[in-house]
Design a protein around this motif. Structure first.
Motif, PDB file in Angstrom:
ATOM      1  N   ARG A   1      20.141  -4.746 -46.444  1.00  0.00           N
ATOM      2  CA  ARG A   1      20.877  -4.493 -45.211  1.00  0.00           C
ATOM      3  C   ARG A   1      20.616  -3.036 -44.857  1.00  0.00           C
ATOM      4  N   ILE A   2      19.713  -2.811 -43.915  1.00  0.00           N
ATOM      5  CA  ILE A   2      19.323  -1.452 -43.526  1.00  0.00           C
ATOM      6  C   ILE A   2      19.894  -1.192 -42.137  1.00  0.00           C
ATOM      7  N   TRP A   3      20.945  -0.382 -42.083  1.00  0.00           N
ATOM      8  CA  TRP A   3      21.603  -0.141 -40.802  1.00  0.00           C
ATOM      9  C   TRP A   3      20.832   0.886 -39.987  1.00  0.00           C
ATOM     10  N   SER A   4      20.639   0.592 -38.710  1.00  0.00           N
ATOM     11  CA  SER A   4      20.090   1.556 -37.745  1.00  0.00           C
ATOM     12  C   SER A   4      21.098   1.685 -36.614  1.00  0.00           C
ATOM     13  N   ASP A   5      21.489   2.920 -36.321  1.00  0.00           N
ATOM     14  CA  ASP A   5      22.463   3.142 -35.256  1.00  0.00           C
ATOM     15  C   ASP A   5      21.986   2.543 -33.940  1.00  0.00           C
ATOM     16  N   LYS A   6      22.931   1.917 -33.205  1.00  0.00           N
ATOM     17  CA  LYS A   6      22.627   1.447 -31.858  1.00  0.00           C
ATOM     18  C   LYS A   6      22.398   2.660 -30.963  1.00  0.00           C
TER      19      LYS A   6
ATOM     20  N   PRO B   1      21.846   4.258 -26.934  1.00  0.00           N
ATOM     21  CA  PRO B   1      21.954   5.685 -27.261  1.00  0.00           C
ATOM     22  C   PRO B   1      23.205   5.980 -28.091  1.00  0.00           C
ATOM     23  N   ALA B   2      23.077   6.922 -29.022  1.00  0.00           N
ATOM     24  CA  ALA B   2      24.124   7.199 -29.997  1.00  0.00           C
ATOM     25  C   ALA B   2      25.442   7.583 -29.338  1.00  0.00           C
ATOM     26  N   GLU B   3      25.385   8.332 -28.229  1.00  0.00           N
ATOM     27  CA  GLU B   3      26.620   8.783 -27.592  1.00  0.00           C
ATOM     28  C   GLU B   3      27.378   7.616 -26.952  1.00  0.00           C
ATOM     29  N   ARG B   4      26.670   6.519 -26.658  1.00  0.00           N
ATOM     30  CA  ARG B   4      27.320   5.354 -26.051  1.00  0.00           C
ATOM     31  C   ARG B   4      28.018   4.491 -27.106  1.00  0.00           C
ATOM     32  N   PHE B   5      27.502   4.500 -28.335  1.00  0.00           N
ATOM     33  CA  PHE B   5      28.015   3.620 -29.381  1.00  0.00           C
ATOM     34  C   PHE B   5      28.550   4.411 -30.570  1.00  0.00           C
ATOM     35  N   GLU B   6      29.203   5.522 -30.312  1.00  0.00           N
ATOM     36  CA  GLU B   6      29.630   6.422 -31.379  1.00  0.00           C
ATOM     37  C   GLU B   6      30.542   5.731 -32.392  1.00  0.00           C
ATOM     38  N   SER B   7      31.594   5.058 -31.919  1.00  0.00           N
ATOM     39  CA  SER B   7      32.542   4.430 -32.836  1.00  0.00           C
ATOM     40  C   SER B   7      31.972   3.159 -33.452  1.00  0.00           C
TER      41      SER B   7
ATOM     42  N   ARG C   1      27.871   2.219 -40.050  1.00  0.00           N
ATOM     43  CA  ARG C   1      27.137   3.158 -40.907  1.00  0.00           C
ATOM     44  C   ARG C   1      27.835   3.333 -42.254  1.00  0.00           C
ATOM     45  N   ASN C   2      29.165   3.201 -42.258  1.00  0.00           N
ATOM     46  CA  ASN C   2      29.949   3.405 -43.484  1.00  0.00           C
ATOM     47  C   ASN C   2      30.454   2.099 -44.094  1.00  0.00           C
ATOM     48  N   ALA C   3      29.927   0.963 -43.636  1.00  0.00           N
ATOM     49  CA  ALA C   3      30.427  -0.338 -44.089  1.00  0.00           C
ATOM     50  C   ALA C   3      29.670  -0.831 -45.309  1.00  0.00           C
ATOM     51  N   ILE C   4      30.399  -1.386 -46.262  1.00  0.00           N
ATOM     52  CA  ILE C   4      29.790  -1.928 -47.476  1.00  0.00           C
ATOM     53  C   ILE C   4      28.792  -3.032 -47.138  1.00  0.00           C
ATOM     54  N   LEU C   5      29.051  -3.750 -46.043  1.00  0.00           N
ATOM     55  CA  LEU C   5      28.172  -4.850 -45.648  1.00  0.00           C
ATOM     56  C   LEU C   5      26.800  -4.363 -45.200  1.00  0.00           C
ATOM     57  N   GLU C   6      26.728  -3.109 -44.800  1.00  0.00           N
ATOM     58  CA  GLU C   6      25.465  -2.545 -44.290  1.00  0.00           C
ATOM     59  C   GLU C   6      24.812  -1.616 -45.302  1.00  0.00           C
TER      60      GLU C   6
ATOM     61  N   ASP D   1      36.025   8.188 -43.401  1.00  0.00           N
ATOM     62  CA  ASP D   1      35.262   7.214 -42.618  1.00  0.00           C
ATOM     63  C   ASP D   1      35.056   5.912 -43.386  1.00  0.00           C
ATOM     64  N   GLU D   2      34.836   6.000 -44.692  1.00  0.00           N
ATOM     65  CA  GLU D   2      34.680   4.785 -45.509  1.00  0.00           C
ATOM     66  C   GLU D   2      35.979   3.994 -45.549  1.00  0.00           C
ATOM     67  N   LEU D   3      37.096   4.692 -45.620  1.00  0.00           N
ATOM     68  CA  LEU D   3      38.402   4.037 -45.650  1.00  0.00           C
ATOM     69  C   LEU D   3      38.643   3.265 -44.354  1.00  0.00           C
ATOM     70  N   VAL D   4      38.438   3.939 -43.227  1.00  0.00           N
ATOM     71  CA  VAL D   4      38.655   3.313 -41.920  1.00  0.00           C
ATOM     72  C   VAL D   4      37.722   2.120 -41.746  1.00  0.00           C
ATOM     73  N   THR D   5      36.457   2.315 -42.080  1.00  0.00           N
ATOM     74  CA  THR D   5      35.468   1.257 -41.941  1.00  0.00           C
ATOM     75  C   THR D   5      35.801   0.060 -42.816  1.00  0.00           C
ATOM     76  N   THR D   6      36.229   0.312 -44.054  1.00  0.00           N
ATOM     77  CA  THR D   6      36.580  -0.776 -44.966  1.00  0.00           C
ATOM     78  C   THR D   6      37.737  -1.596 -44.417  1.00  0.00           C
ATOM     79  N   CYS D   7      38.742  -0.933 -43.879  1.00  0.00           N
ATOM     80  CA  CYS D   7      39.880  -1.651 -43.295  1.00  0.00           C
ATOM     81  C   CYS D   7      39.446  -2.511 -42.118  1.00  0.00           C
ATOM     82  N   ILE D   8      38.592  -1.975 -41.261  1.00  0.00           N
ATOM     83  CA  ILE D   8      38.113  -2.732 -40.104  1.00  0.00           C
ATOM     84  C   ILE D   8      37.281  -3.922 -40.562  1.00  0.00           C
ATOM     85  N   LEU D   9      36.425  -3.698 -41.561  1.00  0.00           N
ATOM     86  CA  LEU D   9      35.616  -4.801 -42.086  1.00  0.00           C
ATOM     87  C   LEU D   9      36.511  -5.889 -42.674  1.00  0.00           C
TER      88      LEU D   9
END
Length: 402
Positions: free
Chosen positions: A60-65, A67-73, A79-84, A230-238
């Motif tokens: 699972r190789i994550w690449s940011d969507k 333009p970056a400024e459009r998809f920041e969140s 980027r910080n998700a265990i799934l990626e 960021d890992e904490l927030v991402t984990t909760c969302i996941l």
């Protein structure tokens, strides 16, 4: 192996309504095929899909969507998700999350989940009274898993209605043929979700509880490592997204399958001891997640095809779960199916960390539906959502008799 375009249009309404005939036709041509339109390989056979999920060279190789400024969140929560992630980063994060889960949270909630499922079914029965169709999807299938994961994390009851709209908007980004409006809605939802969870995590630091969020905030491993903000927030969302999206879809798809196979519904009602195997069969028969991508970190051979470094290959889970080379009478619903190596929860290092919780929820909800009614009948045709990757329903009108 074939280099021809795979006979599968993921935006075709007929394929979205029922992809399984198209999967069977594709498997007959080859277990792994190149799809020109998607620019990736597709794996259709069970052994090949299993290999894709387990081969560490397919990551699972994550690449940011962009333009970056459009998809920041949106980028931040992936980027910080265990799934990626892949080992060793994945190993570290899963160790910390598993340590928090190991506090007995799932078993702690089991009686509460059953009680909630019973009350939701009783309310549906009261409204239906054996005559009026009521939507089981919104009345129970969506209510239960959202309430459970929110209770698990300690999300206040007043805030829980926010969760599913955020999740719905975000997961639409995983579909093909997205519109600009869908992408904008996903970024808005991600931004609001991140802000909300940062605030909730800050509250737990000040006033710890017995919930999973508190334990994620405070967990440390033997080396003293802990989750970053960021890992904490991402984990909760996941956990919130994956923890209820798939369960909602198994519940809706599975109940519809039972209603369309009344002999199997009657068999399960007559023998509640079949419930554990029935839940696994419902996950196999109509998979809630149909496609999962991987990227080759070096040239890899899968099913006679060479996936070149940098190329993607998608595991088609629903196709694998109907492979007649692995499942006897693969297109037949059998609630007593004992030999059932379905891969709806994935496989390998990315096997679903919430699988035990999903099983508790599904056994509770289907147990309540059958145990607290004498009859279930489809009240009107169910409407399917127009998405391929996350396979689910808009609604499921059912007449319930006490």
């Amino acid at each position: 192996m074939t280099l021809a375009a795979a006979p599968l249009d993921l935006t075709d309404p007929a394929v979205i309504a029922d992809p399984y005939p198209a999967f069977a036709a594709a498997r007959a041509r080859g277990a792994v095929q190149w799809h020109e339109g998607l620019g990736m390989w597709l794996a259709f056979g069970h052994p090949e899909v299993n290999a894709v999920l387990r081969d560490r060279r397919l990551g699972r190789i994550w690449s940011d969507k962009a333009p970056a400024e459009r998809f920041e969140s949106f980028n931040l929560i992936h980027r910080n998700a265990i799934l990626e992630m892949e080992p060793p980063t994945h190993t570290r994060l899963r160790r910390l999350i598993s340590a928090a889960f190991a506090r007995g949270h799932v078993e702690r909630l089991r009686p509460w989940v059953q009680e909630l499922a019973d009350s939701l079914v009783d309310e549906l029965v009261e409204r239906s009274a054996g005559q009026t169709p009521v939507d089981v999807l919104s009345g129970m299938s969506e209510e239960l898993p959202v309430a459970v994961i929110a209770e698990l994390l300690g999300v206040p009851a007043a805030d829980r209605p926010l969760l599913r709209p955020w999740s719905n908007a975000i997961v639409k980004m995983y579909e093909y043929g997205r519109t600009t409006q869908i992408e904008d809605a996903a970024e808005r939802a991600a931004d609001e979700f991140v802000a909300y969870l940062r605030e909730l995590a800050a509250e737990r630091r000040q006033a710890p509880g017995e919930d999973l969020l508190t334990h994620l905030v405070t967990v440390r491993d033997a080396e003293g490592d802990r989750l970053t903000e960021d890992e904490l927030v991402t984990t909760c969302i996941l956990l919130l997204n994956a923890g209820h999206e798939a369960t909602v879809n198994v519940s809706g798809n599975g109940l519809l399958a039972l209603l369309e196979h009344p002999a199997e519904l009657a068999r399960l009602r007559a023998d509640p001891g079949l419930m554990p195997t029935a839940i696994e069969e419902l996950m196999r028969f109509d998979s809630p997640l149909q496609l999962f991508e991987r990227t080759a970190t070096e040239d890899v051979e899968v099913g006679g095809a060479t996936v070149a470094r940098g190329q993607k290959i998608a595991a088609l889970l629903g196709s694998a779960n109907r492979d007649p080379a692995v499942f006897a009478d693969a297109d037949t619903l059998d609630v007593g199916r004992a030999d059932n190596p379905h891969i709806s929860f994935g496989a390998g290092v990315h096997f679903c960390i919430g699988a035990p919780l999903a099983r508790v929820e599904l056994q509770a909800s289907f147990g309540a539906l059958l145990g607290r009614t004498s009859a279930l009948e489809l009240g009107a045709p169910a409407r399917r959502r127009p998405e391929f990757v996350m396979r689910g329903l808009y609604d499921l009108p059912v007449v319930l008799t006490r």
